[in-house]
Design an enzyme around this catalytic site. Structure first.
Site, PDB file in Angstrom:
ATOM      1  N   ILE A  18      22.022  -9.540  -9.250  1.00 17.16           N
ATOM      2  CA  ILE A  18      21.287  -8.643 -10.145  1.00 17.16           C
ATOM      3  C   ILE A  18      21.593  -7.176  -9.872  1.00 17.16           C
ATOM      4  O   ILE A  18      21.108  -6.302 -10.594  1.00 17.16           O
ATOM      5  CB  ILE A  18      19.771  -8.879 -10.030  1.00 17.16           C
ATOM      6  CG1 ILE A  18      19.305  -8.707  -8.570  1.00 17.16           C
ATOM      7  CG2 ILE A  18      19.392 -10.244 -10.555  1.00 17.16           C
ATOM      8  CD1 ILE A  18      17.799  -8.873  -8.394  1.00 17.16           C
ATOM      9  N   GLY A  19      22.396  -6.889  -8.837  1.00 17.88           N
ATOM     10  CA  GLY A  19      22.715  -5.495  -8.551  1.00 17.88           C
ATOM     11  C   GLY A  19      23.692  -5.393  -7.400  1.00 17.88           C
ATOM     12  O   GLY A  19      23.945  -6.353  -6.671  1.00 17.88           O
ATOM     13  N   GLY A  21      25.231  -2.279  -4.449  1.00 15.87           N
ATOM     14  CA  GLY A  21      25.231  -0.919  -3.928  1.00 15.87           C
ATOM     15  C   GLY A  21      26.441  -0.685  -3.046  1.00 15.87           C
ATOM     16  O   GLY A  21      27.365  -1.505  -2.994  1.00 15.87           O
ATOM     17  N   GLY A  22      26.428   0.422  -2.331  1.00 20.37           N
ATOM     18  CA  GLY A  22      27.577   0.750  -1.500  1.00 20.37           C
ATOM     19  C   GLY A  22      27.726  -0.167  -0.302  1.00 20.37           C
ATOM     20  O   GLY A  22      28.832  -0.424   0.154  1.00 20.37           O
ATOM     21  N   MET A  23      26.597  -0.665   0.224  1.00 20.60           N
ATOM     22  CA  MET A  23      26.639  -1.454   1.443  1.00 20.60           C
ATOM     23  C   MET A  23      26.284  -2.921   1.242  1.00 20.60           C
ATOM     24  O   MET A  23      26.581  -3.746   2.083  1.00 20.60           O
ATOM     25  CB  MET A  23      25.687  -0.858   2.483  1.00 20.60           C
ATOM     26  CG  MET A  23      26.018   0.571   2.885  1.00 20.60           C
ATOM     27  SD  MET A  23      24.838   1.226   4.082  1.00 20.60           S
ATOM     28  CE  MET A  23      23.360   1.327   3.085  1.00 20.60           C
ATOM     29  N   ALA A  24      25.614  -3.244   0.145  1.00 20.64           N
ATOM     30  CA  ALA A  24      25.124  -4.607  -0.017  1.00 20.64           C
ATOM     31  C   ALA A  24      25.065  -4.999  -1.491  1.00 20.64           C
ATOM     32  O   ALA A  24      25.027  -4.143  -2.376  1.00 20.64           O
ATOM     33  CB  ALA A  24      23.741  -4.747   0.613  1.00 20.64           C
ATOM     34  N   VAL A  26      22.816  -7.365  -4.239  1.00 22.87           N
ATOM     35  CA  VAL A  26      21.453  -7.869  -4.380  1.00 22.87           C
ATOM     36  C   VAL A  26      21.462  -9.051  -5.343  1.00 22.87           C
ATOM     37  O   VAL A  26      22.030  -8.974  -6.431  1.00 22.87           O
ATOM     38  CB  VAL A  26      20.494  -6.771  -4.885  1.00 22.87           C
ATOM     39  CG1 VAL A  26      19.071  -7.325  -4.979  1.00 22.87           C
ATOM     40  CG2 VAL A  26      20.532  -5.565  -3.967  1.00 22.87           C
ATOM     41  N   ASP A 135      16.053   8.718   1.668  1.00 24.58           N
ATOM     42  CA  ASP A 135      16.883   8.559   0.469  1.00 24.58           C
ATOM     43  C   ASP A 135      15.993   8.420  -0.768  1.00 24.58           C
ATOM     44  O   ASP A 135      16.237   7.570  -1.637  1.00 24.58           O
ATOM     45  CB  ASP A 135      17.803   7.345   0.617  1.00 24.58           C
ATOM     46  CG  ASP A 135      18.939   7.363  -0.413  1.00 24.58           C
ATOM     47  OD1 ASP A 135      19.229   8.455  -0.954  1.00 24.58           O
ATOM     48  OD2 ASP A 135      19.525   6.303  -0.676  1.00 24.58           O
TER      49      ASP A 135
END
Length: 693
Positions: A18-19, A21-24, A26, A135
């Site tokens: 569902i998503g 990011g830069g590190m993981a 989801v 953040d």
């Protein structure tokens, strides 16, 4: 990317990404142990070989897991499986604040304050656990479908103290980062408050205050340039909200709010008095906020209705009119002035006597409010009643009423009286039970306890005759296949509590309600129960049992026993000494449990030593050394064996006997003495013996 259907930790099923990011990445997942949907954040492969990063990922996840708050996306679990490092979090259905801003262009002042109050409340919970987010940005704020605002992604958060210095220049998104964070200085609660100020600025204006071609350019602007007041672009912004934003975004951390509690107080006050002059510039000491008046929830709601009109409560989806703060005046130039300029002109028109009277009235009002607060606290504690005082939870929760069969207007009145909101599904549904215009369904069941201001979503009947359909046979089908079959039949899927079943494979459907073949209206709910597989067996404690009892106990649990034997000095013969699988552990049925049965103490055999030619004392010692007991010691005359030496023994020398056996022997008395006058008998011919004890 992880394939759908993969299980992590033998518990969490991956349903789809569902998503990212830069590190993981989801994923949406399902927790089969607690039967709920979750979000699973899985560390990307680029970072799985970095032990330092992995340690940081796990420790920060554990720190965030300590937060349990309605305005924070809660972390449930963290673990590692097959080289994948993952974090299990609350699944929130909704949109990010960033998407919401882009959708609306700008957000009204009232809605900005409403969102900010929930955002700051969640962040305050983190700060209370000494966790700095670092953040904060609209992308990390989620507005759920029911209007809840939740802070998420503590990905670079760190458990710390307010005085900790971060030696490395770790930054979140540069458009929202604080000056001290950009330069690698002290990062504490005030850094998060700066980011909150930038986020509020973006909500009311529709864009961030600083932008540039590179991250370095933007970071330098945070360090060097003062933020332009949002009133330059939004002239009708309430004076108090403008001051709150400007105070949050001061370059000097000491001039910002010193904590979330102070900021939260001013945000709530802004709802009451939008153009009030109560925000104090500078927050270097805690005493600076003494002038802020804390009002009860009832007072805030009463004044809010007078200041903002009869708008519906904020629910995250409704649009608000930005004219809420327009001021009617014949002087157009007055309306175009900045709020602070208008306030200065009002202040300059007040003479000194009036100022003194106003000051006295403010002091009196402050005393009255303080007394009112004390009265409310005492009343809540039960000082003014014979019964126990009401708790805050009892005051802030209500039972959901039955709305089905009522019209929309009737439901609105009922919910408004109970301080609950209403949201109507735009699509009406056919119903054979409810007439056109009547409510046919509600998302919160009657009698459910919910917080005040919760929004209840209702579905209204179109009055059309509902079509019927047949419940499909989904028993023994995989869960995903069963769900699709039910949807294809124009029915809604619900999940009952998963159960163990020895006859249905794990992940397959055990049963459905209604059962297959039942004719029901389209749109109705079919509840399915999914199998957890064969129920594991609990290994019994069979130590000390007889072999027969042990076999019976194992068989009763669906386990197989395997016996062996061994000697034991402590366990009675025929009883179980030990078992290979620990008692009370859970294993698959059919598992073999090995155990050892006692043969009792082990019998030892020793070799009988030769005693002939030894003195009595030496013979006794030799028997003792061999592990034997000394038996009966006899004496006898012997013409061949010297007096005092052993003639014979009861057990032959070199034979094997049990350890501890008694061995007797005969000791020589020497030649038998001759009787007087008897000369015919030679010496040593006597056979008389004498027993020596």
């Amino acid at each position: 990317m992880i394939k759908e259907g993969v299980y992590l930790g033998k518990r969490y099923e991956i349903l789809g990404r569902i998503g990212s990011g830069g590190m993981a990445d989801v994923y949406k997942g399902k927790d089969h142990k607690l039967n709920r949907f979750v979000a699973i954040k899985v560390l990307k492969s680029d970072y799985r070989s970095d032990e330092v990063f992995i340690k940081k990922f796990l420790s920060e996840a554990q720190a965030a897991a300590g937060l349990m708050h309605p305005n924070v996306v809660n972390v449930y679990d963290v673990g590692q499986d097959r080289g994948l490092y993952y974090m299990v979090m609350e699944l929130v259905e909704g949109i990010t604040l960033k998407d919401y801003i882009e959708k609306k262009g700008k957000i009204s002042a009232k809605e900005t304050v409403s969102i900010s109050i929930q955002m700051v409340t969640g962040l305050q919970a983190a700060h209370n656990h000494h966790i700095i987010h670092r953040d904060i940005k609209p992308q990390n704020i989620i507005i759920s479908k029911d209007g809840k605002v939740k802070v998420t992604d503590f990905g670079i958060a760190r458990a710390t103290t307010s005085t900790q210095t971060i030696s490395t220049s770790v930054m979140g998104s540069v458009h929202y980062t604080s000056p001290e964070q950009a330069r690698g200085g002290v990062v504490d609660e005030k850094s998060d408050i700066y980011s909150i100020g930038i986020t509020m600025y973006e909500m009311v204006t529709g864009h961030v205050p600083f932008d540039g071609d590179s991250t370095v350019t933007v970071a330098l602007k945070h360090l060097q340039e003062q933020i332009v007041s949002p009133s330059e672009e939004v002239p009708d912004i309430p004076y108090s909200l403008e001051c709150i934003i400007m105070k949050c975004t001061q370059k000097n951390p000491q001039l910002r709010y010193h904590d979330c509690a102070s900021l939260l107080t001013d945000l709530k006050r802004s709802l009451v008095d939008p153009d009030g002059d109560f925000v104090i510039a500078g927050a270097g000491v805690r005493g600076d906020t003494d002038r802020t008046v804390v009002m009860s929830t009832e007072e805030i709601e009463q004044v809010q209705q007078g200041q903002y009109g009869d708008e519906d409560d904020y629910d995250g989806d409704d649009d608000y009119d930005n004219d809420d703060y327009d001021h009617d005046d014949d002087d157009d130039d007055y309306d175009r002035r900045r709020p602070q300029d208008r306030r200065r002109r009002k202040k300059n028109n007040v003479n000194s006597d009036t100022k003194r009277i106003m000051k006295i009235l403010m002091i009196v009002a402050g005393v009255v409010i303080a007394l009112l607060v004390l009265f409310l606290v005492a009343n809540a504690a039960g000082f003014f009643s014979s019964g126990p005082g009401l708790t805050q939870e009892e005051e802030d929760t209500v039972e959901v009423p039955e709305l089905r069969g009522r019209t929309e207007e009737e439901a609105k009145k009922i919910l408004n009286d109970m301080e609950l909101g209403i949201k109507v599904d735009p699509e009406r549904q056919p119903s054979n039970q409810y007439e056109e215009g009547q409510i046919m369904a509600q998302d919160k069941e009657p009698g459910t306890e919910v917080d005040k201001n919760t929004t209840i979503t209702v579905t209204i009947s179109s009055g059309e005759e509902a079509k019927t359909t047949t419940v499909p046979d989904v028993v023994n089908r995989e869960e995903s296949e069963a769900e699709q079959m039910i949807r294809d039949a124009n029915l809604t899927v619900a999940h009952g509590e998963a159960q163990y079943d020895d006859n249905v494979a794990e992940g397959n459907v055990i049963s459905s309600n209604p059962v297959a073949g039942t004719e029901i209206e389209e749109g109705q709910t079919v509840t399915i129960v999914v199998s957890l597989g064969q129920k594991p067996a609990t290994v019994p404690d069979i130590r000390g049992m007889s072999a027969a009892d042990a076999e019976a106990a194992l068989s009763a649990e669906g386990l197989v026993g395997s016996a062996s034997e061994d000697y034991s000095d402590t366990v009675e013969a025929g009883k179980v000494i030990s078992q290979t699988v620990d008692p009370n552990s859970e294993v698959d049925k059919g598992t073999t449990v090995s155990y050892v049965v006692s043969l009792g103490p082990e019998t030892k055999y020793v070799t009988v030593p030769g005693l002939g030619g030894y003195t009595e004392e030496q013979a006794r010692q030799r028997l003792t050394n061999a592990g034997l007991n000394v038996g009966t010691v006899d004496t006898a005359y012997s013409s061949t064996v010297s007096k005092g030496y052993v003639i014979s023994q009861t057990a032959s020398a070199g034979s094997s006997v049990e350890e501890g056996t008694s061995v007797g022997f005969t000791v020589s008395l020497g030649p038998e003495p001759q009787s007087p006058g008897s000369g015919s008998e030679g010496p040593g011919d006597s056979t008389d013996t004498e027993t020596t004890p």
